[in-house]
Design a protein around this motif. Structure first.
Motif, mmCIF file in Angstrom:
data_model
loop_
_atom_site.group_PDB
_atom_site.id
_atom_site.type_symbol
_atom_site.label_atom_id
_atom_site.label_comp_id
_atom_site.label_asym_id
_atom_site.label_seq_id
_atom_site.Cartn_x
_atom_site.Cartn_y
_atom_site.Cartn_z
ATOM 1 N N UNK A 242 45.834 2.428 0.302
ATOM 2 C CA UNK A 242 47.003 2.128 -0.526
ATOM 3 C C UNK A 242 48.214 2.564 0.280
ATOM 4 N N UNK A 243 49.180 1.687 0.475
ATOM 5 C CA UNK A 243 50.246 2.001 1.428
ATOM 6 C C UNK A 243 51.560 1.295 1.121
ATOM 7 N N UNK A 244 52.612 1.835 1.715
ATOM 8 C CA UNK A 244 53.939 1.229 1.699
ATOM 9 C C UNK A 244 54.112 0.493 3.025
ATOM 10 N N UNK A 245 53.970 -0.822 2.999
ATOM 11 C CA UNK A 245 53.993 -1.597 4.245
ATOM 12 C C UNK A 245 55.367 -1.611 4.908
ATOM 13 N N UNK A 246 56.420 -1.305 4.156
ATOM 14 C CA UNK A 246 57.758 -1.327 4.741
ATOM 15 C C UNK A 246 58.065 -0.065 5.539
ATOM 16 N N UNK A 247 57.273 1.016 5.334
ATOM 17 C CA UNK A 247 57.581 2.272 5.999
ATOM 18 C C UNK A 247 56.429 2.842 6.829
ATOM 19 N N UNK A 248 55.234 2.305 6.655
ATOM 20 C CA UNK A 248 54.082 2.881 7.350
ATOM 21 C C UNK A 248 54.254 2.873 8.866
ATOM 22 N N UNK A 249 54.739 1.773 9.420
ATOM 23 C CA UNK A 249 54.898 1.690 10.874
ATOM 24 C C UNK A 249 55.141 0.281 11.331
ATOM 25 N N UNK A 250 54.734 -0.024 12.553
ATOM 26 C CA UNK A 250 54.987 -1.350 13.105
ATOM 27 C C UNK A 250 54.114 -1.616 14.317
ATOM 28 N N UNK A 251 54.270 -2.815 14.848
ATOM 29 C CA UNK A 251 53.567 -3.211 16.066
ATOM 30 C C UNK A 251 54.584 -3.250 17.205
ATOM 31 N N UNK A 252 54.267 -2.554 18.281
ATOM 32 C CA UNK A 252 55.134 -2.543 19.459
ATOM 33 C C UNK A 252 54.567 -3.526 20.478
ATOM 34 N N UNK A 253 55.260 -4.628 20.689
ATOM 35 C CA UNK A 253 54.809 -5.669 21.611
ATOM 36 C C UNK A 253 55.654 -5.663 22.877
ATOM 37 N N UNK A 254 55.018 -6.049 23.972
ATOM 38 C CA UNK A 254 55.738 -6.237 25.236
ATOM 39 C C UNK A 254 55.593 -7.683 25.663
ATOM 40 N N UNK A 255 56.705 -8.348 25.837
ATOM 41 C CA UNK A 255 56.707 -9.750 26.254
ATOM 42 C C UNK A 255 56.755 -9.812 27.771
ATOM 43 N N UNK A 256 55.605 -10.101 28.380
ATOM 44 C CA UNK A 256 55.542 -10.143 29.844
ATOM 45 C C UNK A 256 56.144 -11.411 30.418
ATOM 46 N N UNK A 257 56.157 -12.482 29.623
ATOM 47 C CA UNK A 257 56.643 -13.744 30.160
ATOM 48 C C UNK A 257 55.700 -14.291 31.215
ATOM 49 N N UNK A 258 56.241 -14.890 32.234
ATOM 50 C CA UNK A 258 55.420 -15.470 33.293
ATOM 51 C C UNK A 258 55.431 -16.993 33.223
ATOM 52 N N UNK A 259 55.227 -17.670 34.362
ATOM 53 C CA UNK A 259 55.266 -19.139 34.389
ATOM 54 C C UNK A 259 54.210 -19.757 33.475
ATOM 55 N N UNK A 260 54.641 -20.698 32.648
ATOM 56 C CA UNK A 260 53.719 -21.439 31.803
ATOM 57 C C UNK A 260 53.370 -20.780 30.494
ATOM 58 N N UNK A 261 53.823 -19.550 30.259
ATOM 59 C CA UNK A 261 53.513 -18.865 29.004
ATOM 60 C C UNK A 261 54.566 -19.187 27.951
ATOM 61 N N UNK A 262 54.111 -19.302 26.722
ATOM 62 C CA UNK A 262 55.015 -19.489 25.598
ATOM 63 C C UNK A 262 54.622 -18.520 24.506
ATOM 64 N N UNK A 263 55.612 -18.016 23.787
ATOM 65 C CA UNK A 263 55.341 -17.051 22.736
ATOM 66 C C UNK A 263 55.029 -17.731 21.420
ATOM 67 N N UNK A 264 53.976 -17.267 20.759
ATOM 68 C CA UNK A 264 53.628 -17.764 19.435
ATOM 69 C C UNK A 264 53.906 -16.653 18.425
ATOM 70 N N UNK A 265 53.305 -16.743 17.253
ATOM 71 C CA UNK A 265 53.535 -15.743 16.219
ATOM 72 C C UNK A 265 52.764 -14.472 16.516
ATOM 73 N N UNK A 266 53.166 -13.382 15.825
ATOM 74 C CA UNK A 266 52.451 -12.110 15.888
ATOM 75 C C UNK A 266 52.277 -11.616 17.316
ATOM 76 N N UNK A 267 53.250 -11.897 18.189
ATOM 77 C CA UNK A 267 53.209 -11.386 19.550
ATOM 78 C C UNK A 267 52.266 -12.089 20.493
ATOM 79 N N UNK A 268 51.589 -13.150 20.054
ATOM 80 C CA UNK A 268 50.650 -13.854 20.926
ATOM 81 C C UNK A 268 51.414 -14.697 21.945
ATOM 82 N N UNK A 269 50.972 -14.622 23.208
ATOM 83 C CA UNK A 269 51.487 -15.501 24.260
ATOM 84 C C UNK A 269 50.359 -16.442 24.686
#
Length: 307
Positions: A242-269
């Motif tokens: 049972x939790x408060x989703x607005x305060x519990x925390x978050x996901x820390x993503x790093x966008x590496x980029x690179x040739x031919x990569x495209x970003x999708x939802x939820x941090x997926x490349x």
């Protein structure tokens, strides 16, 4: 915008030409995986903060109190205000990990089965990514959140009142901390979700009359101000969160980029790699991320569900 979990399932169509066009377009692939990823990730529904992990790691303060270190005092006319300190929680450092894999799709498979092998490849890529990232995120949450209370009875045989009380008491204990938390989410296993739904329906807790009835749609309504989510990736299946989703925390993503990569939802490349020597494509999905729990007090575990 708030995350709707889960959104409507995607629909697809196309001939061989359009399929090859899709596989040669990073943007179109990212859009296709975006729909699938948004539908399945539960990590991002629980850890709603969005952080950028620069240089492969993130530094943060955990469990920072919302109060100063002293109470306000009466200030006489012309007198100075008392100086209060603002404490910081313990500093934590979390290192991101790169999760990813490739799936091959041959020209023969596309010619003979049209869109089917592409859709299956996309679905399996996302499913495996979700299983991995969700398992890691839920394990981090479960290990960080220490507040625990046993269920009144196993949910396989409990009454609707007992199940409701288990969740309502967990919410009340979080509210009683008086740290500004407002629990809005209950996370359980698929089996616990099923037992709770059936018990609530049998007790008349769920409306049956209209076309959007949970009994007909299979979607849990908001109960006591909290949405119910189910996942097969809880580290302990007979435990609810049972939790408060607005305060519990978050996901820390790093966008590496690179040739031919495209970003999708939820941090997926994503990336499609054409192998001309073997007449096939390699479809790649990766996510560079780490779950971050900022407020362990914003969640509480219910153990002994028996489901």
């Amino acid at each position: 915008m708030p995350l709707t979990y889960p959104p409507a399932a995607p629909t697809v169509s196309g001939d061989v030409t359009s399929i090859h066009t899709l596989l040669n377009s990073p943007t179109l692939i990212a859009r296709r995986l975006r729909t699938l990823a948004e539908q399945r990730f539960i990590s991002d529904a629980l850890l709603t903060g969005r952080f950028e992990a620069a240089g492969g790691a993130i530094q943060y303060e955990q469990a920072d109190s919302m109060y100063t270190d002293r109470t306000p005092e009466i200030v006489r006319p012309g007198m100075e205000y008392p100086l209060a300190g603002v404490g910081l929680g313990p500093t934590q450092i979390a290192e991101v990990q790169k999760w990813g894999q490739d799936v091959p799709v041959t020209d023969e498979a596309i010619k003979r089965l049209k869109r089917n092998p592409v859709d299956r490849a996309f679905t399996k890529l996302v499913n495996q990514m979700v299983k991995q990232v969700d398992s890691v995120s839920l394990a981090v949450i479960a290990s960080t959140v220490t507040a625990t209370a046993p269920a009144a009875a196993s949910w396989t045989t409990a009454t609707a009142k007992q199940i409701f009380s288990d969740v309502a008491l967990a919410k009340a204990n979080i509210l009683a901390l008086n740290e500004g938390y407002d629990p809005d989410t209950v996370v359980v296993s698929d089996f616990a979700w099923t037992y709770a739904m059936a018990t609530f329906a049998d007790a008349g807790y769920l409306p049956r009359e209209d076309g959007n009835s949970p009994v007909l749609t299979g979607q849990f309504p908001v109960i006591d101000g909290m949405r119910w989510l189910s996942t097969p990736n809880l580290p302990t299946a007979n435990t609810a969160l049972v939790l408060d989703s607005s305060q519990l925390g978050g996901m820390a993503d790093e966008n590496l980029g690179g040739p031919g990569y495209a970003g999708a939802a939820a941090g997926i490349e994503t990336k499609s790699i054409r192998d001309e020597d073997r007449d096939k494509y390699k479809l790649r999905a990766r996510r560079i991320t780490v779950p971050v729990v900022l407020e362990p007090g914003a969640a509480r575990k219910i153990t002994g569900l028996g489901a």
